[in-house]
Design a protein around this motif. Structure first.
Motif, PDB file in Angstrom:
ATOM      1  N   GLY B 107       0.820  -1.113  -0.046  1.00 33.85           N
ATOM      2  CA  GLY B 107      -0.065   0.079  -0.033  1.00 33.85           C
ATOM      3  C   GLY B 107       0.847   1.298   0.033  1.00 33.85           C
ATOM      4  N   GLU B 108       0.201   2.398  -0.363  1.00 39.62           N
ATOM      5  CA  GLU B 108       0.976   3.601  -0.446  1.00 39.62           C
ATOM      6  C   GLU B 108       0.167   4.435   0.410  1.00 39.62           C
ATOM      7  OE1 GLU B 108       1.490   4.334  -4.460  1.00 39.62           O
ATOM      8  OE2 GLU B 108       2.383   2.337  -4.556  1.00 39.62           O
ATOM      9  N   SER B 109       0.218   5.862   0.377  1.00 45.92           N
ATOM     10  CA  SER B 109      -0.309   6.499   1.226  1.00 45.92           C
ATOM     11  C   SER B 109      -2.035   6.671   0.480  1.00 45.92           C
ATOM     12  CB  SER B 109       0.079   8.346   1.157  1.00 45.92           C
ATOM     13  OG  SER B 109       0.019   8.719  -0.156  1.00 45.92           O
ATOM     14  N   GLY B 110      -2.762   6.886   1.378  1.00 43.17           N
ATOM     15  CA  GLY B 110      -4.555   6.850   0.839  1.00 43.17           C
ATOM     16  C   GLY B 110      -4.868   5.267   1.030  1.00 43.17           C
ATOM     17  N   TRP B 111      -4.076   4.216   1.381  1.00 43.48           N
ATOM     18  CA  TRP B 111      -4.422   3.174   1.445  1.00 43.48           C
ATOM     19  C   TRP B 111      -4.847   2.716   2.863  1.00 43.48           C
ATOM     20  CZ3 TRP B 111      -4.771  -1.032  -2.635  1.00 43.48           C
ATOM     21  CH2 TRP B 111      -4.324  -0.518  -3.983  1.00 43.48           C
ATOM     22  N   GLU B 113      -4.276   0.259   5.928  1.00 42.87           N
ATOM     23  CA  GLU B 113      -3.572  -1.187   6.288  1.00 42.87           C
ATOM     24  C   GLU B 113      -4.421  -2.028   7.177  1.00 42.87           C
ATOM     25  OE1 GLU B 113       0.502  -0.776   7.980  1.00 42.87           O
ATOM     26  OE2 GLU B 113       0.404  -3.025   8.147  1.00 42.87           O
ATOM     27  N   TYR B 124      -3.566  -4.167   2.059  1.00 41.58           N
ATOM     28  CA  TYR B 124      -3.963  -2.740   1.870  1.00 41.58           C
ATOM     29  C   TYR B 124      -5.210  -2.919   1.044  1.00 41.58           C
ATOM     30  CZ  TYR B 124       0.560  -2.202   3.853  1.00 41.58           C
ATOM     31  OH  TYR B 124       1.727  -2.615   4.553  1.00 41.58           O
ATOM     32  N   ARG B 126      -8.112   0.234  -0.744  1.00 41.31           N
ATOM     33  CA  ARG B 126      -8.374   1.474  -1.266  1.00 41.31           C
ATOM     34  C   ARG B 126      -9.623   1.609  -1.921  1.00 41.31           C
ATOM     35  NH1 ARG B 126      -4.689   4.817  -5.339  1.00 41.31           N
ATOM     36  NH2 ARG B 126      -6.242   3.935  -6.720  1.00 41.31           N
TER      37      ARG B 126
END
Lengths: 87, 478
Positions: B107-111, B113, B124, B126
């Protein structure tokens, strides 16, 4: 000296391919990076085998495709070198 | 009907039985059901809802299986996404398949966890905020995204009902029982609905291979008491070359799938392990319609007779010539469990089939005893180790490179992988010098590894028909 140079050339070529075309260049793959731990899967292996066939006109026999022999650019290059010697 | 219910029914009959083994960890049917049930509630809290299409980008694992069934439990549809897809490819799946959410191993930002309960695997989530759900009279379980250029059909839609029909048809050849332990090595994102769903509906155990290397596979086969192998010719070629002396005494059936099985691999594997290799023929739209369990040794190269629930028709025979006594032509199939149509543009099943028959695009032959043999493709889809590639998609991308005037992408025959992707490229006369590696890297940025041409040849013209259509080289010897 010449032998050493040949192995280095193989390493350079394999490293360039694996570093840029199999992994993301930002992953910083080196000659001794453990490729399986870095995520080498069967399709990456496939690409490497096709690359070796094309670049070195060499088919790596199935009996040599093992975790030990394919786990780093250094080992793959040594394998190619050894097989080319036998040719 | 819901495939989760099918699993739950099996879980209630065999609660203590092992369902999946992954490395040192194994889960029983009861425990896997518990994971799925908690996961379904967690996913609902995160925003997953009935009728949604949800992308699943995960590697082979217990978590992959649990997430799929959890989505089915809440009546969402699963859209598998390859773990090595590039950002461009993932964006394309999200848009074209109208995904309401995506679940990923990273995951990255906005996901958000989260963790799979009990098995403690992180995932993750989204939400896409664009598509909330689909209005469909079909109870969609699964959509296999197929990429390609505009105009090509994308997304093979399968309902719960159709998947249930196809697994019952394929089990007439496989006869899976709770005594079976199946070694699993193929990517779950490409093989799930005709196989894993069947195995888990039958009370069998799935033993996940930890790697593709013969030594580790043989260790897993023996420690997991594996009775059935389901793998590609490449995996079998590595096993056939194994020198450890280890055997596979409990294996009752070894099935080869994804690409045609070369004769020498069959011979070497059978010679090494004393086991015949049964070749299967499956297509996502129609399921597994042939498996040569009947006579793999006596009819090498054959995918067998069509399974009892299906019918095959060999069409346009006048256009093809084959060996003596063989009826050759284009293969059409009819039978249960066929797909519910294409997703984008939406084409229902009735329009996708011709009077109930599916046109495979494969050229094949049928001998006097009804055994089928595959010879090639009518169209230019490239099959590299079981992955299908549309040449037009790769050409469209290559043509966007500033130095490229035009390109022609085609399959080159390869004894290990069926075919590899090759390209012929004409450079602009004013182009800066561009080499093969530059173009391959240009492709790598947008495509997953198997789509990137292994070979690029530079030429000064590409052959075309009078109407300007590219004449792709036929299968060339590699």
């Amino acid at each position: 000296m010449e032998e050493h140079g040949f192995l280095e050339q193989i390493q350079e070529s394999v490293l360039g391919f694996v570093r840029n075309e199999i992994f993301d260049p930002s992953a910083g793959i080196e000659t001794d990076t453990h490729l399986i731990e870095a995520g080498l899967d069967s399709f990456s292996l496939l690409k490497i085998l096709v690359f070796v066939e094309k670049t070195f006109d060499l088919r790596i026999p199935e009996s040599e495709i093992s975790e030990e022999r394919m786990c780093s650019v250094g080992n793959i290059s040594a394998l190619i070198h050894e097989l080319l010697e036998k040719k | 009907m819901n495939l989760y219910e099918l699993f739950k029914d099996t879980a209630s009959r065999y609660p203590e039985k092992t369902a999946v083994v992954e490395g040192n960890r194994s889960v029983s049917y009861r425990d896997l059901d518990a994971v799925i049930s908690v996961l379904a509630k967690d996913l609902e809290k995160l925003g997953a809802a009935p009728g949604q299409m949800i992308g699943l980008c995960f590697a082979n694992s217990i978590a992959y299986i649990a997430l799929t069934y959890a989505l089915w439990k809440i009546d969402a549809a699963v859209v598998p996404v390859d773990v090595d897809f590039t950002e461009d490819e993932i964006r394309q799946v999200c848009d074209r398949m109208q995904l309401a959410a995506m679940i990923s191993h990273k995951g990255e930002s906005g996901w958000v966890e989260a963790r799979c309960p009990f098995i403690d695997t992180p995932y993750y989530f989204r939400s896409m905020d664009v598509y909330s759900g689909l209005e469909s009279d079909i109870h969609i379980a699964f959509v296999r995204f197929t990429s390609g250029t505009t105009g090509e059909r994308k997304g093979v839609v399968l309902s719960h009902e159709r998947i249930a029909e196809r697994i019952s048809a394929v089990n007439r050849a496989l006869n899976i029982t709770p005594d079976d332990n199946i070694l699993w090595i193929l990517p779950m994102s490409h093989h799930f609905v005709s196989t894993i769903v069947l195995f888990l509906a039958s009370g069998a155990a799935l033993v996940l291979a930890g790697g593709i290397w013969s030594k580790s596979i043989l260790k897993t086969v023996n420690s997991g008491h594996v009775t059935l192998l389901y793998a590609s010719p490449f995996h079998y070629s590595l096993l056939a070359a194994d020198q450890s002396g280890l055997m596979m005494p409990e294996v009752r059936l070894a099935i080869s799938t994804a690409i045609g099985l070369p004769g020498h691999i069959h011979e070497r594997f059978s010679g090494r392990f004393g086991l015949p290799l049964a070749q299967a023929y499956g297509i996502i739209e129609i399921g597994v319609v042939c498996i040569n369990t009947e006579n793999p040794g006596g009819k090498p190269g054959s995918v067998g007779r069509v399974l009892p629930d299906y019918r095959v028709s060999v069409e346009n025979a006048q256009a093809y010539s084959g060996p003596e006594g063989m009826e050759c032509g284009e293969l059409f199939f009819s039978g249960p469990g066929f797909f519910d149509g294409y997703f984008y543009p939406r084409i229902d099943e009735k329009s996708a089939l011709i009077n109930g028959w599916f046109e495979t695009g494969d050229i094949g032959g049928r001998d006097k005893e009804g055994f089928l043999f595959l010879y090639g493709r009518k169209n230019h889809v490239i099959n590299t180790a079981g992955m299908k590639i549309f040449p037009q998609e790769i050409e469209a991308h290559l043509n966007r490179h500033p130095s490229v005037k035009e390109s022609c992408v085609y399959g080159r025959k390869h004894d290990r992988f069926g075919q590899t992707v090759a390209a012929m490229v004409v450079l602009n006369s004013t182009a800066e010098e561009t080499d093969e590696e530059t173009l391959r890297r240009f492709c790598s940025r947008s495509f997953t590894a198997y789509k990137v041409p292994s070979q690029i040849f530079f030429t000064d013209h590409i052959e075309k028909t009078a109407t300007g259509k590219i004449i792709r080289p036929g299968e060339q010897e590699g």
